[in-house]
Design a protein around this motif. Structure first.
Motif, PDB file in Angstrom:
ATOM      1  N   VAL A   1      16.258 -65.543 -59.141  1.00 17.17           N
ATOM      2  CA  VAL A   1      17.699 -65.602 -58.568  1.00 17.17           C
ATOM      3  C   VAL A   1      17.739 -65.548 -57.206  1.00 17.17           C
ATOM      4  N   SER A   2      18.564 -66.320 -56.553  1.00 18.02           N
ATOM      5  CA  SER A   2      18.720 -66.222 -54.968  1.00 18.02           C
ATOM      6  C   SER A   2      19.266 -64.976 -54.515  1.00 18.02           C
ATOM      7  N   ILE A   3      19.035 -64.241 -53.510  1.00 16.39           N
ATOM      8  CA  ILE A   3      19.500 -63.124 -53.233  1.00 16.39           C
ATOM      9  C   ILE A   3      21.140 -63.335 -52.759  1.00 16.39           C
ATOM     10  N   CYS A   4      21.417 -64.433 -52.431  1.00 19.68           N
ATOM     11  CA  CYS A   4      22.706 -65.042 -52.076  1.00 19.68           C
ATOM     12  C   CYS A   4      23.554 -65.042 -53.419  1.00 19.68           C
ATOM     13  N   GLN A   5      23.027 -65.296 -54.278  1.00 20.87           N
ATOM     14  CA  GLN A   5      23.920 -65.181 -55.599  1.00 20.87           C
ATOM     15  C   GLN A   5      24.154 -63.697 -55.870  1.00 20.87           C
ATOM     16  N   PHE A   6      23.143 -62.963 -55.747  1.00 22.28           N
ATOM     17  CA  PHE A   6      23.463 -61.304 -55.764  1.00 22.28           C
ATOM     18  C   PHE A   6      24.384 -60.856 -54.974  1.00 22.28           C
ATOM     19  N   LEU A   7      24.550 -61.281 -53.805  1.00 22.08           N
ATOM     20  CA  LEU A   7      25.367 -60.770 -52.594  1.00 22.08           C
ATOM     21  C   LEU A   7      26.863 -61.457 -52.903  1.00 22.08           C
ATOM     22  N   TYR A   8      26.953 -62.453 -53.594  1.00 21.52           N
ATOM     23  CA  TYR A   8      28.140 -62.899 -54.072  1.00 21.52           C
ATOM     24  C   TYR A   8      28.970 -62.035 -54.607  1.00 21.52           C
ATOM     25  N   PHE A   9      28.601 -61.034 -55.361  1.00 22.92           N
ATOM     26  CA  PHE A   9      29.151 -59.973 -56.134  1.00 22.92           C
ATOM     27  C   PHE A   9      29.398 -58.583 -55.240  1.00 22.92           C
ATOM     28  N   LEU A  10      29.052 -58.637 -53.865  1.00 25.16           N
ATOM     29  CA  LEU A  10      29.169 -57.608 -53.242  1.00 25.16           C
ATOM     30  C   LEU A  10      30.584 -57.587 -52.474  1.00 25.16           C
ATOM     31  N   ASP A  11      31.206 -56.796 -52.413  1.00 24.23           N
ATOM     32  CA  ASP A  11      32.704 -56.525 -51.780  1.00 24.23           C
ATOM     33  C   ASP A  11      32.731 -55.675 -50.617  1.00 24.23           C
ATOM     34  N   ILE A  12      32.546 -56.049 -49.379  1.00 23.38           N
ATOM     35  CA  ILE A  12      32.626 -55.247 -48.289  1.00 23.38           C
ATOM     36  C   ILE A  12      33.803 -55.841 -47.060  1.00 23.38           C
ATOM     37  N   ASP A  13      34.766 -56.133 -47.836  1.00 27.51           N
ATOM     38  CA  ASP A  13      35.962 -56.524 -47.152  1.00 27.51           C
ATOM     39  C   ASP A  13      36.354 -55.466 -46.166  1.00 27.51           C
ATOM     40  N   ASP A  14      36.303 -54.342 -46.789  1.00 23.90           N
ATOM     41  CA  ASP A  14      36.901 -53.087 -45.870  1.00 23.90           C
ATOM     42  C   ASP A  14      36.056 -52.656 -44.687  1.00 23.90           C
ATOM     43  N   ILE A  15      34.611 -53.063 -45.052  1.00 25.95           N
ATOM     44  CA  ILE A  15      33.754 -52.759 -43.856  1.00 25.95           C
ATOM     45  C   ILE A  15      33.863 -53.900 -42.816  1.00 25.95           C
ATOM     46  N   ALA A  16      34.129 -55.194 -43.455  1.00 22.76           N
ATOM     47  CA  ALA A  16      34.235 -56.456 -42.339  1.00 22.76           C
ATOM     48  C   ALA A  16      35.388 -56.095 -41.498  1.00 22.76           C
ATOM     49  N   SER A  17      36.402 -55.753 -41.984  1.00 17.17           N
ATOM     50  CA  SER A  17      37.739 -55.390 -41.321  1.00 17.17           C
ATOM     51  C   SER A  17      37.710 -54.192 -40.098  1.00 17.17           C
ATOM     52  N   TYR A  18      36.808 -53.333 -40.337  1.00 18.79           N
ATOM     53  CA  TYR A  18      36.552 -52.154 -39.537  1.00 18.79           C
ATOM     54  C   TYR A  18      36.037 -52.908 -38.556  1.00 18.79           C
ATOM     55  N   VAL A  19      34.909 -53.547 -38.723  1.00 19.12           N
ATOM     56  CA  VAL A  19      33.863 -54.200 -37.712  1.00 19.12           C
ATOM     57  C   VAL A  19      34.874 -55.086 -36.927  1.00 19.12           C
TER      58      VAL A  19
END
Length: 373
Positions: A30-48
């Protein structure tokens, strides 16, 4: 209207469909991108975005969360920046949300991705992201045992900047890693011949700032000092489980009789023989007797029949360190001296994000990513 579940949805051609990471756990390649699709890092992205971007529209050409996930793809696949971009399929780019509002694929150039890592983030930025991910991990687990240990970051035998470590019989730097259970939450990078014990203060302070709630903190004999015992107990309210040598003896100044003696002797500072047990230790620690408190805590470990059981948790360190090295490039071979720390932290952050993805989606085997490519 379709009701979405967090981390579990997709929209294709205007049709609402439900997807779950569980659908891919028992599937190979399975593509690692499919795995990362289920990762929520919106709070970290907002901080960055707020901390590392100027207030200019052109700086936001690519979603920060997508760029961070692309770093994970690079490190997981162990590719150059150029190969990371050139080998990404259209479907993978969609899973990483590189599609703009007009359904046009908008991928960064290799130079842009490199700039994002080295100049937008840099060492300090990646350390802050590592800390925030570690804090998220610590808040999302009920595990209550922590441990810290170092592991070699092997260098080329011809690397003139790397230290030779006689214990490991190679040139190397060191990664000092703190975990809760098997979950990595913090890392520092040092030269290969540096001692472990001085690094512990940074890790204790990081755990305090994260607000971790632990019962025990296990360490090998390289961290055996009275001050370390006392700092763990006082700052983290945890039991220090530090290996001691076979010839270690009960320290007289650490006995309860001497604890009481010194509390009473410092009566002008507020000490009283009638204080409760923990109040006495706090009082001594706060009034320059940290070493005595550490002696007392070491004495308790020597006399504790359960010490070996508590210390057994530390054995997970070697296993997880090996798994990190199997999952990402966790050595410094072929790296410029000025980039070693940066790329070590970047690979560690990658492993953290992989763990965080499983943890967010309640995958039982949090350190398992073998079926992803």
């Amino acid at each position: 209207m379709c009701q979405y579940m967090k981390y579990y949805y997709d929209v294709s051609d205007g049709i609402c469909t439900i997807d779950s990471i569980a659908n891919y756990l028992n599937t190979g390649n399975v593509s690692i991108c499919q795995f990362l699709y289920f990762l929520d890092i919106d709070d970290i992205a907002s901080y960055v975005e707020s901390s590392y971007y100027a207030d200019k529209d052109w700086h936001f050409r690519y979603k920060v969360s997508s760029m961070i996930k692309l770093i994970v793809v690079k490190c997981y696949r162990n590719l150059s920046f150029e190969k990371t971009i050139s080998t990404l399929t259209k479907e993978e780019a969609q899973l990483l949300s590189f599609e703009d509002n007009n359904d046009i694929m908008n991928l960064p150039s290799p130079a842009t991705l490199h700039h994002f890592v080295k100049y937008r983030f840099g060492e300090n930025g990646l350390e802050e992201v590592m800390f925030k991910i570690g804090k998220k991990i610590s808040k999302n687990t009920k595990i209550r045992d922590a441990k810290t240990d170092s592991t070699p970051l092997e260098a080329s035998r011809y690397d003139k900047y790397a230290d030779y470590n006689p214990h490991y019989n190679c040139k190397m730097d060191k990664a000092h890693i703190t975990m809760i259970g098997t979950l990595p939450i913090y890392m520092t990078h040092t030269k290969g011949a540096s001692h472990d014990s001085p690094e512990l203060k940074k890790h204790i302070d990081a755990l305090v700032e994260m607000g971790v709630d632990i019962d025990t903190y296990a360490l090998d004999g390289g961290y055996d000092s009275f001050r370390n015992h006392a700092d763990i107990w006082y700052k983290l309210n945890a039991k220090p489980v530090i290996a001691y040598s076979s010839d270690s003896k009960i320290q007289y100044e650490g006995t309860m009789g001497r604890i009481g003696h010194w509390v009473n002797k410092m009566w002008k500072l507020g000490g009283s023989i009638h204080m409760k047990y923990e109040e006495k230790l706090h009082f001594l620690y706060e009034n320059g007797r940290e070493k005595q408190v550490g002696m007392h805590l070491r004495n308790k470990n020597i006399e504790d029949d359960r010490f070996d059981e508590d210390y057994s948790h530390r054995s997970e360190c070697e296993r997880v360190h090996k798994h990190i090295k199997w999952t990402v490039k966790f050595d410094i071979r072929g790296m410029k001296n000025g980039s070693k720390k940066l790329y070590s932290i970047m690979n560690f952050v990658t492993y953290q994000l992989l763990v965080a993805t499983n943890l967010q989606n309640e995958v039982k085997e949090t350190n398992s990513f073998a079926n992803y490519v």
